[in-house]
Design a protein around this motif. Structure first.
Motif, short mmCIF file in Angstrom:
data_model
loop_
_atom_site.label_atom_id
_atom_site.label_comp_id
_atom_site.label_asym_id
_atom_site.label_seq_id
_atom_site.Cartn_x
_atom_site.Cartn_y
_atom_site.Cartn_z
N SER A 414 -78.06 -43.72 -13.86
CA SER A 414 -78.49 -44.12 -15.14
C SER A 414 -77.70 -42.88 -15.96
O SER A 414 -78.11 -41.60 -15.59
CB SER A 414 -79.67 -44.36 -15.54
N THR A 415 -76.79 -43.06 -16.85
CA THR A 415 -76.30 -42.13 -17.85
C THR A 415 -76.24 -42.36 -19.30
O THR A 415 -76.05 -43.47 -19.57
CB THR A 415 -74.72 -41.77 -17.46
N GLY A 416 -76.97 -41.31 -19.91
CA GLY A 416 -77.08 -41.31 -21.41
C GLY A 416 -75.92 -40.44 -22.05
O GLY A 416 -75.74 -39.31 -21.49
N ILE A 417 -75.43 -41.04 -23.08
CA ILE A 417 -74.40 -39.95 -23.86
C ILE A 417 -74.81 -40.11 -25.31
O ILE A 417 -75.27 -41.27 -25.80
CB ILE A 417 -73.15 -40.57 -23.47
N ASP A 418 -74.45 -39.16 -26.17
CA ASP A 418 -74.71 -38.87 -27.39
C ASP A 418 -73.74 -37.74 -27.85
O ASP A 418 -73.29 -36.99 -27.40
CB ASP A 418 -76.09 -38.58 -27.57
N ILE A 419 -73.44 -37.81 -29.26
CA ILE A 419 -72.59 -36.84 -29.69
C ILE A 419 -73.16 -35.67 -30.02
O ILE A 419 -72.80 -34.57 -30.32
CB ILE A 419 -71.98 -37.58 -30.83
N SER A 420 -74.58 -35.55 -30.11
CA SER A 420 -75.43 -34.43 -30.71
C SER A 420 -75.79 -33.66 -29.40
O SER A 420 -76.43 -34.19 -28.49
CB SER A 420 -76.56 -34.79 -31.30
N ASP A 421 -75.47 -32.40 -29.15
CA ASP A 421 -75.91 -31.51 -28.32
C ASP A 421 -77.22 -31.24 -28.08
O ASP A 421 -77.89 -31.28 -27.16
CB ASP A 421 -75.34 -30.22 -28.60
N ARG A 422 -77.91 -31.23 -29.21
CA ARG A 422 -79.44 -30.86 -29.37
C ARG A 422 -80.04 -32.20 -28.91
O ARG A 422 -81.21 -32.08 -28.24
CB ARG A 422 -79.69 -30.65 -30.87
N SER A 423 -79.89 -33.42 -29.18
CA SER A 423 -80.42 -34.60 -28.61
C SER A 423 -80.21 -34.44 -27.07
O SER A 423 -81.15 -35.14 -26.50
CB SER A 423 -79.57 -35.91 -29.51
N ILE A 424 -79.11 -34.39 -26.62
CA ILE A 424 -78.80 -34.35 -25.23
C ILE A 424 -79.99 -33.13 -24.42
O ILE A 424 -80.42 -33.49 -23.57
CB ILE A 424 -77.41 -33.99 -24.67
N PHE A 443 -77.53 -36.90 -18.39
CA PHE A 443 -77.02 -37.12 -19.82
C PHE A 443 -75.74 -36.30 -19.78
O PHE A 443 -75.62 -35.06 -19.41
CB PHE A 443 -78.23 -36.56 -20.51
N ILE A 444 -75.08 -36.68 -21.00
CA ILE A 444 -73.84 -35.98 -21.23
C ILE A 444 -73.53 -35.85 -22.81
O ILE A 444 -73.75 -37.08 -23.29
CB ILE A 444 -72.49 -37.04 -20.67
N ALA A 445 -73.09 -34.84 -23.24
CA ALA A 445 -72.94 -34.53 -24.49
C ALA A 445 -71.50 -34.94 -24.74
O ALA A 445 -70.52 -34.07 -24.41
CB ALA A 445 -73.27 -33.20 -25.01
N ALA A 446 -71.28 -35.96 -25.64
CA ALA A 446 -69.70 -36.43 -25.77
C ALA A 446 -69.76 -37.31 -26.83
O ALA A 446 -70.45 -38.14 -27.27
CB ALA A 446 -69.01 -36.71 -24.49
N ASP A 447 -68.63 -37.49 -27.71
CA ASP A 447 -68.38 -38.46 -28.58
C ASP A 447 -68.34 -39.87 -27.86
O ASP A 447 -67.63 -40.16 -26.86
CB ASP A 447 -66.89 -38.33 -29.11
N ALA A 448 -69.16 -40.85 -28.35
CA ALA A 448 -69.21 -42.20 -27.70
C ALA A 448 -67.97 -42.79 -27.59
O ALA A 448 -67.63 -43.41 -26.52
CB ALA A 448 -70.16 -42.87 -28.31
N GLY A 449 -66.88 -42.42 -28.33
CA GLY A 449 -65.64 -42.88 -28.28
C GLY A 449 -64.98 -42.45 -27.05
O GLY A 449 -63.81 -43.14 -26.75
N GLN A 450 -65.41 -41.46 -26.37
CA GLN A 450 -64.63 -40.71 -25.20
C GLN A 450 -65.87 -41.29 -23.99
O GLN A 450 -65.53 -40.56 -22.95
CB GLN A 450 -64.30 -39.46 -25.31
N LEU A 451 -66.57 -42.28 -24.11
CA LEU A 451 -67.67 -42.28 -23.06
C LEU A 451 -67.17 -42.77 -21.82
O LEU A 451 -67.57 -41.94 -20.67
CB LEU A 451 -68.59 -43.46 -23.55
N PHE A 452 -66.23 -43.57 -21.55
CA PHE A 452 -65.65 -43.94 -20.11
C PHE A 452 -64.86 -43.23 -19.64
O PHE A 452 -64.50 -43.25 -18.66
CB PHE A 452 -65.22 -45.51 -20.40
N HIS A 453 -64.35 -42.14 -20.25
CA HIS A 453 -63.47 -41.03 -19.73
C HIS A 453 -64.49 -40.09 -18.74
O HIS A 453 -64.15 -39.36 -17.95
CB HIS A 453 -62.77 -40.14 -20.74
N SER A 454 -65.92 -40.17 -19.15
CA SER A 454 -66.88 -39.12 -18.41
C SER A 454 -67.63 -39.79 -17.45
O SER A 454 -68.11 -39.31 -16.56
CB SER A 454 -67.77 -38.66 -19.71
N VAL A 455 -67.81 -41.08 -17.48
CA VAL A 455 -68.42 -41.95 -16.59
C VAL A 455 -67.62 -42.81 -15.68
O VAL A 455 -66.87 -43.81 -15.94
CB VAL A 455 -69.57 -42.93 -17.30
N ARG A 456 -67.88 -42.69 -14.27
CA ARG A 456 -67.01 -43.46 -13.42
C ARG A 456 -67.98 -44.74 -12.60
O ARG A 456 -68.19 -44.41 -11.51
CB ARG A 456 -66.36 -42.71 -12.62
#
Length: 564
Positions: A414-424, A443-456
């Protein structure tokens, strides 16, 4: 919500510049016309704003009324000029009869005995009520009138004011449904979801399944774990000139906005708050009675519940904070306190899961419904047929990890992603606090618009959970989601209108702007041909006594051959 707290000083005015040359004046004129055109375009967008939601409700009611206003050949019985002349003057008190509730929670009414079919927007009333109101604004462009509630002249059968528990009801801007039976509140919210998908999804009716019954909150009062009362600046405080300071001579009014006015109402107690939050509100009001002189401008007060849980078979909890509220269960005792420091850490439990958050950051504000809500998501996150085919979870807009953590045991990864570093950071802390390894809850701190570049993950084996802010999903993210094409999507939203808009795009397989009008978005189909069908739609009542409803939409991918 405003970017700055009430009463905050504005930046110093810039020095006056010389008049611009003639060509610059022309440029500014063109720019002004372009901005006006853009504002009109924004009004045409389906952005789920209160004004746009209301516009649909007004339109639908007006269409039904126009049928009775016209002769058999379609000729209006009353002309537009005559309608205008029949409108009451501003400040006039009139009687109106409520026809229906809008999706904003306010009522739509017609004048009793009036010849005009003008629609009146009235708060704190229900269908069948005859109420006295005071007219304060005619919205000519939209064809309705705003009126303040004065009193009930003849109550509807569904109205029972004995149900009201708040002394500020009909004055404070919140909790407009207190006079309604709770079952009726849930039926109203089901209709809100229905209208949202009818008006905002741009889908034919056959593609929208029947809306299921709204799931109610275990607590209808005493449920809010966070409140933010505020107070305005002292009389005479000038925002435009920070050098001129005024001082409070007495404790300011502390509370919430009055309905229909930009005035803070002094509120001693709010019955929808938990016991700990209400105790915190009382303590803060007492503190302000002595410390009001320290403030030179208005401010917002944070009231956030936090829980310390102690097993009954463990050691006696030492150092119980003054004013802590004791809540006893079979195997543990919860001590609940109220945090007022924005930077402090709050703690909440959802069943046996523990979540730590920065007190001022977002976390669901009705803890009583969270076990029911997360169980529902857990039961519907996997398909009924071949649930074992889904191995991976992507939790977009994950915040501090509510869904990633409560669903992690169902997946290989499972991978969670959020734009906020603090939330992550808090999400990782929460995963560790719940004894989850990084492979179970990453968990990954990144813009959700770039989500699928980070998860394979293999999209055929993946489900995506979406829980965006009220404005809905970013257009680039929706396009990216369609390109990735997960087998299943569960879309959670606090704004069912933007949710309906986004779900409509996913069902049509469009990659146009998620905020574009239906005409602009049409025919923009993604290159893979990915599209979805709606399996189910349901509302959850996170905020009893109000018109707000949380939506859950479950979607399945339809392959190019029509295989699900």
């Amino acid at each position: 919500m405003a970017d700055t707290p009430p009463g905050s000083p504005k930046p110093k005015a810039k020095e006056k510049r010389p008049a611009p040359p003639q060509n610059q004046k022309i440029y500014k004129g063109v720019k002004k016309r372009q901005q006006k055109k853009m504002r009109k375009k924004e009004r045409d967008m389906k952005n789920g704003s209160t004004e746009q939601v209301l516009a649909f409700d007004i339109r639908d009611l007006r269409n039904s009324l126009n049928e009775s206003e016209n002769d058999a050949d379609g000729t209006p019985v009353v002309s537009e000029e005559e309608k205008e002349s029949l409108l009451p003057e501003l400040g006039t008190e009139i009687l109106v009869k409520v026809v229906e509730l809008s999706s904003t929670g306010d009522a739509l009414a017609l004048q009793e005995g009036g010849q005009s079919k003008q629609i009146y927007l009235v708060p704190f009333a229900v269908p069948g009520d005859i109420v006295k109101v005071k007219v304060y604004r005619h919205v000519h462009d939209e064809g309705y009138t705003l009126a303040n509630f004065i009193s009930v002249v003849e109550p509807a059968p569904t109205r029972d004011d004995a149900r009201v528990r708040c002394g500020y009801f009909s004055k404070c801007s919140g909790c407009q449904f207190q006079m309604l039976d709770y079952g009726e509140q849930l039926r109203v919210k089901r209709r809100i979801v229905e209208k949202a998908f009818r008006n905002f999804s741009n889908l034919p009716p056959e593609l929208i399944p029947a809306i299921q019954e709204t799931i109610g909150s275990p607590l209808q009062y005493g449920y809010r774990t966070k409140l933010t009362p505020h107070f305005d600046g002292p009389p005479g405080f000038l925002r435009r000139n920070a050098s001129k300071r005024a001082a409070f001579k007495e404790r300011p009014d502390i509370g919430f906005m009055m309905k229909g006015k930009r005035t803070t109402m002094d509120i001693e107690d709010c019955p929808i708050g938990t016991d700990a939050v209400r105790a915190g509100m009382k303590a803060e009001r007492e503190r302000m009675a002595y410390e009001f002189g320290k403030y030179e401008r208005g401010a917002t007060i944070l009231l956030r519940e936090s829980t310390s849980r102690v097993p009954k078979d463990g050691f006696e909890f030492a150092g119980v904070p003054i004013g802590a509220v004791k809540v006893e269960a079979d195997t543990y005792v919860d001590w609940k306190t109220c945090i007022t420091d924005n930077n402090a850490r709050s703690t909440e439990y959802v069943k046996d899961y523990v979540f730590h958050n920065l007190a001022n950051e977002f976390f669901q504000n009705n803890n009583s419904i969270l076990p029911v809500f997360t169980d529902y998501i857990r039961q519907h996150i996997l398909p009924a047929r071949r649930p074992e085919s889904i191995k991976y979870l992507i939790d977009a807009y994950s915040g501090s990890g509510l869904f990633t953590i409560t669903l992690s045991s169902l997946f290989q990864r499972s991978t969670g992603i959020d734009i906020s570093d603090r939330s992550i950071e808090f999400a990782r802390t929460n995963a560790e606090a719940n004894n989850l390894s990084e492979s179970q809850a990453n968990f990954i701190a990144a813009d959700a618009g770039q989500l699928f570049h980070s998860v394979r993950y293999d999209p055929d084996e993946t489900v995506v959970v979406l829980d965006p802010p009220r404005k809905g999903c970013d257009a680039d993210f929706l396009a990216q989601l369609l390109r990735f094409g997960p087998r299943r999507v569960v879309y959670v939203s606090c704004n069912v209108h933007t949710q309906a808009r986004d779900v409509g795009l996913l069902v049509r397989g469009e990659t146009g702007s998620s905020t574009s009008s239906a005409a602009d978005a049409s025919n923009k189909v993604n290159e893979k041909g990915t599209r979805y069908e709606i399996e189910s739609l349901r509302g959850f009542d996170f905020f009893p006594q109000t018109g707000h409803v949380e939506g859950v939409a479950v979607l399945n991918r339809i392959d190019s051959a029509g295989v699900r």
